[in-house]
Design an enzyme around this catalytic site. Structure first.
Site, mmCIF file in Angstrom:
data_model
loop_
_atom_site.group_PDB
_atom_site.id
_atom_site.type_symbol
_atom_site.label_atom_id
_atom_site.label_comp_id
_atom_site.label_asym_id
_atom_site.label_seq_id
_atom_site.Cartn_x
_atom_site.Cartn_y
_atom_site.Cartn_z
ATOM 1 N N ARG A 58 -2.828 7.338 -21.719
ATOM 2 C CA ARG A 58 -3.096 6.227 -20.801
ATOM 3 C C ARG A 58 -2.155 5.067 -21.125
ATOM 4 O O ARG A 58 -1.782 4.289 -20.251
ATOM 5 C CB ARG A 58 -4.555 5.754 -20.883
ATOM 6 C CG ARG A 58 -4.924 4.860 -19.680
ATOM 7 C CD ARG A 58 -6.259 4.148 -19.827
ATOM 8 N NE ARG A 58 -6.199 3.144 -20.857
ATOM 9 C CZ ARG A 58 -6.978 3.091 -21.932
ATOM 10 N NH1 ARG A 58 -7.918 4.003 -22.121
ATOM 11 N NH2 ARG A 58 -6.827 2.144 -22.821
ATOM 12 N N TYR A 111 3.216 -3.576 4.483
ATOM 13 C CA TYR A 111 2.440 -2.337 4.397
ATOM 14 C C TYR A 111 0.951 -2.697 4.495
ATOM 15 O O TYR A 111 0.501 -3.667 3.863
ATOM 16 C CB TYR A 111 2.755 -1.655 3.067
ATOM 17 C CG TYR A 111 2.026 -0.355 2.879
ATOM 18 C CD1 TYR A 111 2.399 0.783 3.589
ATOM 19 C CD2 TYR A 111 0.950 -0.261 2.009
ATOM 20 C CE1 TYR A 111 1.716 1.974 3.427
ATOM 21 C CE2 TYR A 111 0.261 0.931 1.839
ATOM 22 C CZ TYR A 111 0.650 2.046 2.555
ATOM 23 O OH TYR A 111 -0.031 3.221 2.394
ATOM 24 N N ASP A 183 9.032 -5.315 -2.376
ATOM 25 C CA ASP A 183 8.702 -3.900 -2.191
ATOM 26 C C ASP A 183 9.953 -3.262 -1.578
ATOM 27 O O ASP A 183 10.296 -3.523 -0.421
ATOM 28 C CB ASP A 183 7.482 -3.775 -1.273
ATOM 29 C CG ASP A 183 7.048 -2.325 -1.051
ATOM 30 O OD1 ASP A 183 7.900 -1.425 -1.177
ATOM 31 O OD2 ASP A 183 5.873 -2.096 -0.718
ATOM 32 N N LYS A 208 7.095 8.137 -1.764
ATOM 33 C CA LYS A 208 8.000 8.247 -0.635
ATOM 34 C C LYS A 208 9.346 8.847 -1.089
ATOM 35 O O LYS A 208 9.388 9.992 -1.465
ATOM 36 C CB LYS A 208 8.160 6.889 0.041
ATOM 37 C CG LYS A 208 6.819 6.152 0.261
ATOM 38 C CD LYS A 208 5.903 6.862 1.251
ATOM 39 C CE LYS A 208 4.477 6.320 1.256
ATOM 40 N NZ LYS A 208 4.365 4.887 1.474
HETATM 41 C C1 LIG Z 1 3.446 3.931 1.093
HETATM 42 C C2 LIG Z 1 3.811 2.537 0.819
HETATM 43 C C3 LIG Z 1 3.101 1.775 -0.128
HETATM 44 C C4 LIG Z 1 1.902 2.314 -0.873
HETATM 45 O O1 LIG Z 1 2.237 3.394 -1.680
HETATM 46 P P1 LIG Z 1 1.183 4.540 -2.120
HETATM 47 O O2 LIG Z 1 1.984 5.403 -3.016
HETATM 48 O O3 LIG Z 1 0.704 5.208 -0.869
HETATM 49 O O4 LIG Z 1 0.066 3.842 -2.826
HETATM 50 C C5 LIG Z 1 3.525 0.488 -0.362
HETATM 51 N N1 LIG Z 1 4.564 -0.048 0.298
HETATM 52 C C6 LIG Z 1 5.267 0.646 1.218
HETATM 53 C C7 LIG Z 1 6.411 0.007 1.906
HETATM 54 C C8 LIG Z 1 4.921 1.959 1.503
HETATM 55 O O5 LIG Z 1 5.602 2.644 2.427
#
Ligand SMILES: *Cc1c(COP(=O)(O)O)cnc(C)c1O
Length: 393
Positions: A58, A111, A183, A208
């Site tokens: 962890r 998001y 992000d 992604k």
């Molecule tokens: C998918 C996504 C998230 C969240 O990610 P998860 O892995 O689904 O928790 C955050 N920001 C963007 C731009 C995303 O496309």
């Protein structure tokens, strides 16, 4: 006395590593929750940083550390912290950087999970959030004059693919003293490295493009050593740790990140050009098209491509979107992005479902809006599939 272990003990101790004069070329999956520490002296050395090693997964695990190191290098940061998901990376970063009473300024197009976290959840910890149109630099400057602790933006927004002017905003955030959190999921470090433009923290949903095959859920935060240490402490204490296998799969994905992104960006540009000429398509959103409001900014800021996401509004609205989803064959409806195969999503029905129709309209997300994540197939096959699906409308 017979010193051979009993049947029960052989079972109970199965799974110990074997000795070997060679090392694996690729790191194995350290699917272990704990490590075998040979002495109490070593325990001290490990806790005090005098020995390199792992104790409890962890807190730290080799596969997770490998992912963190490669992401720090790709983003040009001092350190990185991997988490159980993109939302975990965002949540742990906000928890580590904010305290009760702090004010946050965030881009209005975010998001869905991030926006809900800021507006409905962090309010319980007395953190307030103000949303601004991030493409309106005067509005951003006015919001920054209210002395927020943090400014949260996406480098390329979802689903309308607005590009944030990080050159200007990085400098504005630095002058105001707000920490800039970016992000960078949609751009990936191949197209953009926000830390070099004044960002303090860069976040990815590794689910992604980094993982890249829709088979892993994970997240990564890259920052200075000091900020990363605070974020790491939050991850350990709130238990938002990434699993070793998920980390291993993500590193495997990263190995082909540049090849996949190059092809996907090239495909997206061809698809966007094709869609621009279709009578059934009312509007195409793609930063690589000259008609996109931030095309020149995108050309300056993004390196070697405009991203693999293309959004478009069908003239026939929600009914046309429904028919389109049923007619595509190669392209599949799957509300995620960044896979090797082309997928599509319908923001009004998925990511922006919780907004009222009026709120959606204000955000420019119509019922006919389709969001495409271009994969690495042959462009002609993607276009052929779109063409037959548009004809069927
Ligand atoms: C998918 C996504 C998230 C969240 O990610 P998860 O892995 O689904 O928790 C955050 N920001 C963007 C731009 C995303 O496309």
């Amino acid at each position: 006395m017979d010193t051979r272990p009993s049947f029960d003990s052989i079972c109970a101790t199965a799974g110990e590593d074997v000795p070997s004069a060679t090392r694996p070329l690729v790191a194995p999956i350290y699917q272990t929750s704990v490590f075998d520490v040979e002495s109490l002296e070593l325990v001290d050395e490990l806790y005090e940083g005098r020995a390199q090693g792992y104790i409890y997964s962890r807190d730290a695990n080799p596969n997770v550390a490998i992912l963190e190191q490669v992401m720090a290098r790709l983003e040009g940061g001092e350190d990185a912290v991997a988490c159980a998901s993109g939302m975990a990376a965002i949540g742990m970063t906000l928890l580590a950087l904010l305290k009760a009473g702090d004010h946050v300024v965030a881009a209005s197009e975010l998001y869905g999970g991030t926006s809900t976290l800021l507006q409905r959840h962090l309010t319980r910890y007395s953190v307030t959030t103000e949303l601004v149109d991030i493409t309106d630099l005067d509005a951003v400057q006015r919001a920054l004059s209210r002395r927020p602790a943090l400014l949260f933006v996406e480098s390329i927004s979802n689903p309308l693919l607005k590009v944030t002017d990080l050159e200007a905003i990085g400098e504005m955030a630095q002058r105001s003293g707000a920490r800039l959190v970016v992000d960078n999921t949609l751009a990936t470090p191949l197209l953009l490295r926000p830390l070099g433009l004044g960002a303090d923290v860069v976040i990815h949903s590794a689910t992604k493009f980094l993982g890249g095959h829709s088979d892993v859920t994970g997240g990564v935060t890259v920052a200075s050593a000091g900020l990363a240490a605070s974020i790491r402490q939050a991850v350990r204490l709130w238990g938002a740790t990434l699993d070793p296998f998920a980390a291993w799969l993500t590193v495997r994905g990263v190995r082909t990140l540049s090849l996949r992104m190059e092809r996907a960006c090239a495909n997206a540009l061809e698809v966007a050009r094709f869609l621009s000429d279709q009578p059934a398509v009312k509007q195409v959103f793609y930063p690589g098209l000259p008609g996109h409001p931030q095309h020149s900014l995108a050309s300056r800021l993004l390196n070697g491509g405009f991203g693999s996401m293309v959004s478009f509004e069908l003239s026939g609205g929600g009914e046309a979107a429904s028919a389109f989803v049923k007619s595509v064959k190669l392209v599949r409806f799957a509300p995620s992005l960044g896979d090797t195969r082309t997928t599509l999503s319908h923001p009004a029905r998925t990511s922006h479902r919780s907004l009222s129709p009026e709120e959606r309209q204000a955000a420019g997300i119509g019922d006919g809006l389709v969001r495409l994540s271009c994969g690495i197939e042959a462009a002609s096959d993607i276009i052929g599939d779109m063409e037959q699906a548009l004809k069927a409308l």
